[in-house]
Scaffold this active site. Structure first.
Site, short mmCIF file in Angstrom:
data_model
loop_
_atom_site.label_atom_id
_atom_site.label_comp_id
_atom_site.label_asym_id
_atom_site.label_seq_id
_atom_site.Cartn_x
_atom_site.Cartn_y
_atom_site.Cartn_z
CE LYS A 1 -4.36 -1.83 1.57
NZ LYS A 1 -4.01 -3.23 1.90
C1 PLP Z 1 -4.62 -4.34 1.22
C2 PLP Z 1 -3.86 -5.62 1.20
C3 PLP Z 1 -4.17 -6.67 0.30
C4 PLP Z 1 -5.36 -6.62 -0.63
O1 PLP Z 1 -5.19 -5.69 -1.67
P1 PLP Z 1 -6.46 -5.19 -2.50
O2 PLP Z 1 -5.93 -4.18 -3.46
O3 PLP Z 1 -7.40 -4.60 -1.49
O4 PLP Z 1 -7.04 -6.37 -3.18
C5 PLP Z 1 -3.38 -7.81 0.30
N1 PLP Z 1 -2.34 -7.94 1.16
C6 PLP Z 1 -2.01 -6.96 2.02
C7 PLP Z 1 -0.87 -7.17 2.94
C8 PLP Z 1 -2.75 -5.77 2.08
O5 PLP Z 1 -2.41 -4.81 2.96
#
Ligand code: PLP
Length: 419
Positions: A87
């Protein structure tokens, strides 16, 4: 800057610009910076190239290695940013774009981002905006209900980040944030906004690393993987996978995608039955993917013109249980000495299940130390924190403690804007 469209819908480009043939054919050996610039130029025309380059360089100031873990299985490590999860890509790039546009807007004052968090979003947003001169961030989190590590990540920064510890629950924090974002007095005096997770500004940078993954694979395999690459994406709200679909529409040579979910498998079910039924989410050990009504599903169906048959040609869906997730962490560690977090394990398990013969790149979305409570019992060993995180643990928190009271929040926000 608006995040959501005025009718409540999600923004999506009317069409996806294709990258030049010469760029796509010469992907091998291109740096991440070159890739990010070429892709973002197609969407962002009002920022001069040298400024955009600077934004890119500052947003992605960490490694993004591709590792080969068994014959045709590769892992793209997206967790080397400051909060140890992918993220950081979206948060850092969007933050710098917002900061840039605020600076360009004369007399516009500062942008005030107000965000409520149960832990993880807050740390990514706080770290993403930290140190930017035209933005103040207010992170509201429930007192004593976030982990020690999460609190330290949000509340030891200071500067333009105000961490607000609310005596209440996450829902109280969310209500306070919403009230502040809609408060007529605040809105008349300062510019307020949320750092919405469905902002297109977060999706765009996530498409860069699909190009980068293929570029790295071509280097590692000496072009043997020219075609037929499959990306496996551990998914919750499906922003990450949507960014991959965008990369394909822009011309990236990808055979298809694997949507890997935990028990919360509404999208794999949709792919099987053709019917979308949202559900209440259930808690799993890959908890960042515990989503029962994925927010980017609307973007995905739009990209396939509401046609499940079309979607099936590009996406295979697999559900992975907690049991399988643990087994995968254990087996990968035993057999290859490579440690993965539960989200990445969901991806690897799905890649093994799918039975495809193609080279598969699994997106590794988090560092195993970030989820060490789940990983340690599985491997029977302690995991040490990376140095950057260990350093944070020794800092003292500087949060403002407040009651669940909107007037008090307003005072805090206005005070920061006066100083
Ligand atoms: C947010 C997140 C996901 C999922 O990603 P999306 O874009 O919401 O599908 C997977 N793994 C981790 C560690 C995350 O923080």
């Amino acid at each position: 800057m608006s995040g959501l469209a005025s009718d409540g819908g999600l923004f999506l480009p009317e069409s996806f610009p294709r990258l030049p043939k010469a760029f796509l054919l010469n992907l091998k050996g291109k740096s991440f910076e070159e890739i990010a610039l070429a892709v973002s130029r197609k969407y962002i025309r009002d920022i001069p190239e040298k400024d955009l380059k600077k934004i890119i360089r500052e947003s992605f100031n960490f490694d993004i290695p591709l590792k080969n873990i068994s014959e045709d299985l590769y892992v793209l490590e997206l967790f080397h940013g400051p909060t140890l999860a992918f993220k950081d890509f979206g948060a850092r790039f969007m933050a710098r774009l917002m900061n840039y546009y605020m600076k360009k807007n004369p007399g516009g004052g500062k942008l005030n981002i107000i965000v409520a968090t149960s832990g993880d979003t807050g740390s990514a947003v706080a770290r993403g905006f930290y140190g930017l001169s035209n933005v103040n961030v207010f992170v509201l989190y429930p007192s004593k209900r976030v982990t020690d590590l999460q609190e330290k990540q949000m509340a030891t920064l200071g500067g333009n980040i105000t961490a607000i510890e609310v005596r209440g629950s996450f829902d109280d924090c969310q209500r306070l944030a919403k009230q502040a974002l809609n408060d007529p007095e605040l809105k008349s005096r300062i510019v307020v906004s949320s750092a919405n997770s469905i902002n297109f500004g977060r999706l765009l940078p996530q498409s860069f690393y699909y190009f980068h993954g293929v570029s790295q694979l071509l280097k590692l395999t000496d072009d043997k993987a020219m075609s037929g690459v499959v990306f496996c994406v551990p998914s919750g709200n499906f922003g990450n996978l949507t960014a991959g679909l965008m990369a394909k529409r822009m011309g990236l040579n990808v055979s298809g995608f694997i949507a890997a979910t935990n028990f919360n498998d509404v999208v794999p079910r949709y792919l099987q039955s053709g019917k979308f039924v949202s559900r209440v989410s259930r808690q799993t050990i890959s908890n960042a993917m515990d989503v029962g009504n994925p927010s980017n599903f609307a973007r995905m169906t739009e990209m396939f013109h509401d046609n499940v048959k079309q979607m099936r040609k590009e996406i295979l869906g697999f559900m992975v249980s907690d049991e399988e997730t643990r087994k995968t962490i254990r087996n990968v560690y035993r057999e290859t000495n490579y440690l993965i977090d539960p989200h990445t394990a969901v991806g690897i398990s799905a890649s093994v299940k799918c039975g495809l013969k193609n080279p598969i790149i699994v997106l590794s979305t988090a560092h195993p130390a970030k989820f060490r409570d789940a990983v340690e019992p599985v491997i029977g060993k302690k995991i040490s924190l990376p140095p950057a995180l260990r350093a944070i643990m020794n800092k003292t928190k500087k949060s403002v403690l407040m009651k669940d009271n909107p007037e008090e929040l307003k005072k805090i926000i206005l005070k920061v804007n006066r100083s």
